[in-house]
Design a protein around this motif. Structure first.
Motif, PDB file in Angstrom:
ATOM      1  N   GLU A  80     -29.873 -12.407 -47.760  1.00 48.65           N
ATOM      2  CA  GLU A  80     -30.451 -11.549 -46.735  1.00 48.65           C
ATOM      3  C   GLU A  80     -29.482 -11.386 -45.563  1.00 48.65           C
ATOM      4  O   GLU A  80     -29.579 -10.425 -44.799  1.00 48.65           O
ATOM      5  CB  GLU A  80     -31.768 -12.168 -46.251  1.00 48.65           C
ATOM      6  CG  GLU A  80     -32.631 -11.251 -45.420  1.00 48.65           C
ATOM      7  CD  GLU A  80     -33.981 -11.871 -45.099  1.00 48.65           C
ATOM      8  OE1 GLU A  80     -34.993 -11.313 -45.540  1.00 48.65           O
ATOM      9  OE2 GLU A  80     -34.013 -12.913 -44.426  1.00 48.65           O
ATOM     10  N   ASP A  99     -33.046 -15.581 -50.581  1.00 47.39           N
ATOM     11  CA  ASP A  99     -33.606 -15.563 -49.231  1.00 47.39           C
ATOM     12  C   ASP A  99     -33.521 -17.014 -48.774  1.00 47.39           C
ATOM     13  O   ASP A  99     -34.363 -17.837 -49.139  1.00 47.39           O
ATOM     14  CB  ASP A  99     -35.055 -15.073 -49.251  1.00 47.39           C
ATOM     15  CG  ASP A  99     -35.601 -14.831 -47.844  1.00 47.39           C
ATOM     16  OD1 ASP A  99     -34.966 -15.302 -46.879  1.00 47.39           O
ATOM     17  OD2 ASP A  99     -36.654 -14.185 -47.722  1.00 47.39           O
ATOM     18  N   ASP A 102     -37.159 -18.136 -45.808  1.00 44.75           N
ATOM     19  CA  ASP A 102     -38.222 -17.144 -45.644  1.00 44.75           C
ATOM     20  C   ASP A 102     -39.268 -17.744 -44.707  1.00 44.75           C
ATOM     21  O   ASP A 102     -39.846 -18.786 -45.006  1.00 44.75           O
ATOM     22  CB  ASP A 102     -38.832 -16.827 -47.010  1.00 44.75           C
ATOM     23  CG  ASP A 102     -39.766 -15.634 -46.968  1.00 44.75           C
ATOM     24  OD1 ASP A 102     -39.656 -14.839 -46.016  1.00 44.75           O
ATOM     25  OD2 ASP A 102     -40.591 -15.493 -47.881  1.00 44.75           O
ATOM     26  N   GLU A 234     -36.155  -8.828 -50.019  1.00 43.11           N
ATOM     27  CA  GLU A 234     -37.334  -9.683 -50.158  1.00 43.11           C
ATOM     28  C   GLU A 234     -37.808  -9.741 -51.609  1.00 43.11           C
ATOM     29  O   GLU A 234     -38.491 -10.681 -52.001  1.00 43.11           O
ATOM     30  CB  GLU A 234     -38.478  -9.167 -49.275  1.00 43.11           C
ATOM     31  CG  GLU A 234     -38.192  -9.175 -47.791  1.00 43.11           C
ATOM     32  CD  GLU A 234     -38.242 -10.566 -47.178  1.00 43.11           C
ATOM     33  OE1 GLU A 234     -38.612 -11.526 -47.886  1.00 43.11           O
ATOM     34  OE2 GLU A 234     -37.897 -10.691 -45.995  1.00 43.11           O
TER      35      GLU A 234
END
Length: 294
Positions: A80, A99, A102, A234
């Motif tokens: 990300e 990710d 998160d 995502e």
């Protein structure tokens, strides 16, 4: 000596486990010292009102890069927070999409909930070979590989095989997940599902999402994940969980056509107009019909 494919997979699996075991300590140590929420800058492809990179993101990102580098295998990592070429200057043997942390907005506001790390690893033909996730607060880890998904608590050595829900219609009291903490998502999402909530009042909403929702779909905790304008960064880290659990993910393309979600790692800063992951294809099509999506 060139390592065989099975040897490489073992190295990757071991490295993935090392990250899963190390990242909770990294996060909890920062949190215990009231550190980690310092802002580094924006997240590419996101307005600053939606997301910001903070120190805990970078620490988890750096930990993953270090562990992957130590495998000696060639990787492209799509995070990300950046794209990294590891142990090569041409083309990689493997692709990792992660990710690293998160739950940044919750962490930044001092809320110890829904902190996860989620990643998927693919071969260079984009075929998933491994998915891992760690629910840091609940101390639960997940592994997707070899046509099955398992979970275990950090304190237990035994793994439990998990499966998605088998629901096919709203008559089964469906749980739909969607990230609704940001009003910019909520205001676009509610008109889409208003008919469902009126017609099927027993439907329940889990107001969180992102990469962490895919292990929960694999576990049957939620039945569907419906998002408007979902960042692909995502979605991609959770793809191994969908693949090895066997549940579908769809998106609406620019021609307003429903298509299977396509993994293109270079597009991780783009968004899906509408994204729907569902425990069964039958329930997915009922949601599409009830929402008048197409």
């Amino acid at each position: 000596m060139v390592k065989t494919n099975s040897q490489q997979i073992k190295i990757i699996t071991t490295a993935a486990e090392a990250f899963i075991k190390s990242v909770p300590q990294t996060v909890k140590e920062l949190y215990s010292k009231n550190l980690g929420s310092e802002i580094i800058g924006p997240v590419k492809g996101r307005p600053i009102s939606e997301d910001l990179q903070i120190i805990v993101d970078k620490e988890c990102d750096d930990l993953f890069k270090s562990i992957i580098t130590n495998t000696g295998l060639s990787f492209d990592i799509y995070s990300e927070h950046g794209t990294y070429n590891i142990n090569h200057t041409s083309s990689p043997e493997y692709i990792a999409v992660i990710d690293p942390f998160d739950g940044s907005s919750l962490y930044r506001n001092g809320i110890p909930a829904e902190w996860w790390s989620v990643f998927s690893i693919f071969d260079n033909d984009f075929k998933p070979i491994l998915g891992r996730a760690i629910d840091i607060v609940r101390s639960e880890s997940y592994e997707a590989k070899s046509d099955s998904v398992s979970m275990q608590t950090i304190s237990s050595e035994s793994k439990i095989t998990i499966k998605p829900s088998s629901k096919t219609s709203f008559s089964s009291n469906v749980w739909i997940a969607s990230y609704l903490m940001d009003p910019s998502y909520l205001t676009k999402w509610y008109p889409l599902v208003e008919n469902i909530l009126t017609k099927w009042p027993a439907t329940k909403i889990w107001p969180n999402g992102g990469s962490s929702i895919y292990p929960w779909l694999s576990r049957g905790i939620v039945d569907a994940y419906l998002m408007v304008n979902e960042p692909k960064s995502e979605t991609d880290p959770g793809l191994s969980f969908a693949y090895f659990s066997g549940y579908p993910i769809y998106e609406i393309d620019n021609n307003n056509q429903l298509i299977p979600y396509q993994f293109v790692p270079q597009n991780n800063n783009e968004r899906s107009k509408i994204l729907l992951a569902c425990c069964t294809a039958e329930l997915a099509h009922e949601i599409i019909n009830e929402c008048n999506i197409i």
